[in-house]
Design an enzyme around this catalytic site. Sequence first.
Site, PDB file in Angstrom:
ATOM      1  N   LYS A 140      12.715 -56.071  -8.866  1.00 29.38           N
ATOM      2  CA  LYS A 140      12.273 -54.705  -8.558  1.00 29.38           C
ATOM      3  C   LYS A 140      12.630 -54.418  -7.112  1.00 29.38           C
ATOM      4  O   LYS A 140      12.747 -55.351  -6.311  1.00 29.38           O
ATOM      5  CB  LYS A 140      10.755 -54.568  -8.743  1.00 29.38           C
ATOM      6  N   ASP A 180      13.292 -45.601 -10.738  1.00 30.48           N
ATOM      7  CA  ASP A 180      11.835 -45.652 -10.922  1.00 30.48           C
ATOM      8  C   ASP A 180      11.326 -44.391 -10.216  1.00 30.48           C
ATOM      9  O   ASP A 180      12.090 -43.415 -10.052  1.00 30.48           O
ATOM     10  CB  ASP A 180      11.244 -46.936 -10.310  1.00 30.48           C
TER      11      ASP A 180
HETATM   12  P1  NDP Z   1       9.200 -39.932 -11.520  1.00 29.63           P
HETATM   13  O1  NDP Z   1       9.390 -39.998 -10.061  1.00 29.63           O
HETATM   14  O2  NDP Z   1      10.269 -39.344 -12.366  1.00 29.63           O
HETATM   15  O3  NDP Z   1       7.839 -39.177 -11.879  1.00 29.63           O
HETATM   16  C1  NDP Z   1       6.606 -39.592 -11.386  1.00 29.63           C
HETATM   17  C2  NDP Z   1       5.576 -38.536 -11.712  1.00 29.63           C
HETATM   18  O4  NDP Z   1       4.289 -39.010 -11.374  1.00 29.63           O
HETATM   19  C3  NDP Z   1       5.779 -37.237 -10.937  1.00 29.63           C
HETATM   20  O5  NDP Z   1       5.323 -36.170 -11.699  1.00 29.63           O
HETATM   21  C4  NDP Z   1       4.918 -37.452  -9.700  1.00 29.63           C
HETATM   22  O6  NDP Z   1       4.479 -36.233  -9.109  1.00 29.63           O
HETATM   23  C5  NDP Z   1       3.742 -38.200 -10.312  1.00 29.63           C
HETATM   24  N1  NDP Z   1       3.153 -39.100  -9.329  1.00 29.63           N
HETATM   25  C6  NDP Z   1       3.769 -40.078  -8.622  1.00 29.63           C
HETATM   26  N2  NDP Z   1       2.904 -40.693  -7.802  1.00 29.63           N
HETATM   27  C7  NDP Z   1       1.723 -40.099  -8.009  1.00 29.63           C
HETATM   28  C8  NDP Z   1       0.438 -40.283  -7.470  1.00 29.63           C
HETATM   29  N3  NDP Z   1       0.183 -41.216  -6.543  1.00 29.63           N
HETATM   30  N4  NDP Z   1      -0.563 -39.469  -7.932  1.00 29.63           N
HETATM   31  C9  NDP Z   1      -0.313 -38.535  -8.862  1.00 29.63           C
HETATM   32  N5  NDP Z   1       0.887 -38.317  -9.408  1.00 29.63           N
HETATM   33  C10 NDP Z   1       1.876 -39.086  -8.988  1.00 29.63           C
HETATM   34  O7  NDP Z   1       8.896 -41.439 -11.973  1.00 29.63           O
HETATM   35  P2  NDP Z   1       8.999 -42.071 -13.430  1.00 29.63           P
HETATM   36  O8  NDP Z   1       8.583 -41.076 -14.449  1.00 29.63           O
HETATM   37  O9  NDP Z   1      10.301 -42.743 -13.547  1.00 29.63           O
HETATM   38  O10 NDP Z   1       7.912 -43.225 -13.331  1.00 29.63           O
HETATM   39  C11 NDP Z   1       6.524 -43.021 -13.651  1.00 29.63           C
HETATM   40  C12 NDP Z   1       5.880 -44.360 -13.929  1.00 29.63           C
HETATM   41  O11 NDP Z   1       6.528 -44.998 -15.021  1.00 29.63           O
HETATM   42  C13 NDP Z   1       5.909 -45.372 -12.781  1.00 29.63           C
HETATM   43  O12 NDP Z   1       4.747 -46.167 -12.836  1.00 29.63           O
HETATM   44  C14 NDP Z   1       7.114 -46.238 -13.132  1.00 29.63           C
HETATM   45  O13 NDP Z   1       7.027 -47.529 -12.549  1.00 29.63           O
HETATM   46  C15 NDP Z   1       6.965 -46.309 -14.644  1.00 29.63           C
HETATM   47  N6  NDP Z   1       8.160 -46.660 -15.375  1.00 29.63           N
HETATM   48  C16 NDP Z   1       9.311 -45.928 -15.240  1.00 29.63           C
HETATM   49  C17 NDP Z   1      10.420 -46.265 -15.971  1.00 29.63           C
HETATM   50  C18 NDP Z   1      11.661 -45.449 -15.947  1.00 29.63           C
HETATM   51  O14 NDP Z   1      12.551 -45.727 -16.762  1.00 29.63           O
HETATM   52  N7  NDP Z   1      11.787 -44.444 -15.118  1.00 29.63           N
HETATM   53  C19 NDP Z   1      10.438 -47.462 -16.835  1.00 29.63           C
HETATM   54  C20 NDP Z   1       9.147 -48.102 -16.970  1.00 29.63           C
HETATM   55  C21 NDP Z   1       8.075 -47.721 -16.234  1.00 29.63           C
HETATM   56  P3  NDP Z   1       5.439 -35.412  -8.101  1.00 29.63           P
HETATM   57  O15 NDP Z   1       6.482 -34.780  -8.956  1.00 29.63           O
HETATM   58  O16 NDP Z   1       4.535 -34.440  -7.433  1.00 29.63           O
HETATM   59  O17 NDP Z   1       5.999 -36.433  -7.165  1.00 29.63           O
END
Ligand code: NDP
Length: 460
Positions: A140, A180
């Site tokens: 990671k 991520d």
């Molecule tokens: P993105 O950056 O695409 O989206 C993250 C989302 O979560 C956004 O809407 C963001 O809001 C919100 N967010 C982030 N941090 C916070 C916080 N502290 N409090 C509230 N909302 C928050 O990321 P992903 O969708 O790729 O990832 C989301 C999760 O899924 C993570 O835990 C990641 O590790 C996990 N994951 C992702 C994978 C992937 O393929 N992308 C694979 C497996 C797991 P805003 O838009 O305002 O920033």
Amino acid sequence: MTTIQRVKDDSLQQALDYVNTVFKTVEERNPGEVEFHQATKHIFTALVPVFAKHPKYMKNGILERISEPERLLTFRVPWLDDSGNVQVNRGFRVQFNSSIGPYKGGTRFHPTVNASIIKFLGFEQIFKNALTGQPIGGGKGGADFNPKGKSNNEIMRFCQSYMTELSNYIGPNVDIPAGDIGVGAREIGYMFGQYKRMRGSYEPGVLTGKDVRFGGSLVRPEATGYGLIYFVDDMMQDHGLSFNNSKVIVSGAGNVAIYAMEKAMELGAKVVACSDSTGYIHDEKGVNLETIKRLKLEEDGVISAYLAEHPHASFHENGDDIWTIPCDIALPCATQNEIDADIARVLIKNGVKVVAEGSNMPSNQEAIDLFNESHILFGPAKAANAGGVAVSALEMAQNSMKLSWSFEKVDAKLHEIMLNIYRNSISAAEEYGYPGNLDVGANIAGFLKVGDAMIREGVV
Ligand code: NDP
């Protein structure tokens, strides 16, 4: 350590002592790294019945070795902002375990990134990657860089600087980063361009999540969200439930959340709320996904802007309150530690039937225990969100064969992988005395493959 209290015999006591001793070392050796402690304690606990049954893992020091990264890189990432000022961020890459394949795992750009966050994510990734059945080890990376409010040129310069250093340590057979939080196709494109320039050769297999025009796989953008829904659907079918006419809440509005909502809606669910880091929207008529996609994927906007087109909906600043809306299925898809015991109690009181984790480690241990005690169907992240990395592995396979598979082919493979993960987790849980506990089952199934490989590869 909840698993221990269920059975009392000598071998279990030995296993528990072993786990406690190693965990103490992890705490002492990694002071203050609370997320890393949380993840190791959770997985160690699930593995106690394995050590009780198979002392070989204790004899071979597997836990001592698996909880210490093979390599942890931290590096300076200097870059120039649009005003010509020098900015400095800290970059990370943890190369945690390569016993079943090259290191593989995403890259997070978020101001909260530190060694603890990267190590918890990398540690989880070892077991998740093993569960997919693909030959990939655990890694990671990321940086404490905040992409919010940065221009496109600033993002590009940052990605180039990050990759300039990282390129010394990665490669298609060494370590293959992906996206991520804060890292999507645009950032992967800039990093790939810089890697190519540094190496002077075209090696598409070095990164996954690329644009389809230069080696990306169809379905990769959708894979984590779709995979989550396939997993939940398989789990629900086993219990006579389905998405059809169900009410769903999804936290987040990023890559995972958006495609989870899309597939859930396709299967007949009504998604009534989603969120971003500024708060959540509640639309009892059903969230309009086109608006969310435009706002969050194209315009980089805030979720409250949804109300301009859908004034009947409401916006709430306290993101935690999203879980107070009664629903059948709750899908945390934003970030770690979204659901604690209080939130879990509210969900249970409101009649939730299924909780499945799209984000990594969104529920703390107390919340998971409450779901299990209340017989809520619980899909742990390690299993439920493994679709993203599974399709990343399929992207690597296509890159090495210089082929591009159709959407249908990749989607069918994703579905098959998710079903296998579900079945393997269920049978491991059954075999080790925790029938129906997918959390324990997923940890055990992932561990066995890696632990056995480590024994066969000797003390390295
Ligand atoms: P993105 O950056 O695409 O989206 C993250 C989302 O979560 C956004 O809407 C963001 O809001 C919100 N967010 C982030 N941090 C916070 C916080 N502290 N409090 C509230 N909302 C928050 O990321 P992903 O969708 O790729 O990832 C989301 C999760 O899924 C993570 O835990 C990641 O590790 C996990 N994951 C992702 C994978 C992937 O393929 N992308 C694979 C497996 C797991 P805003 O838009 O305002 O920033």
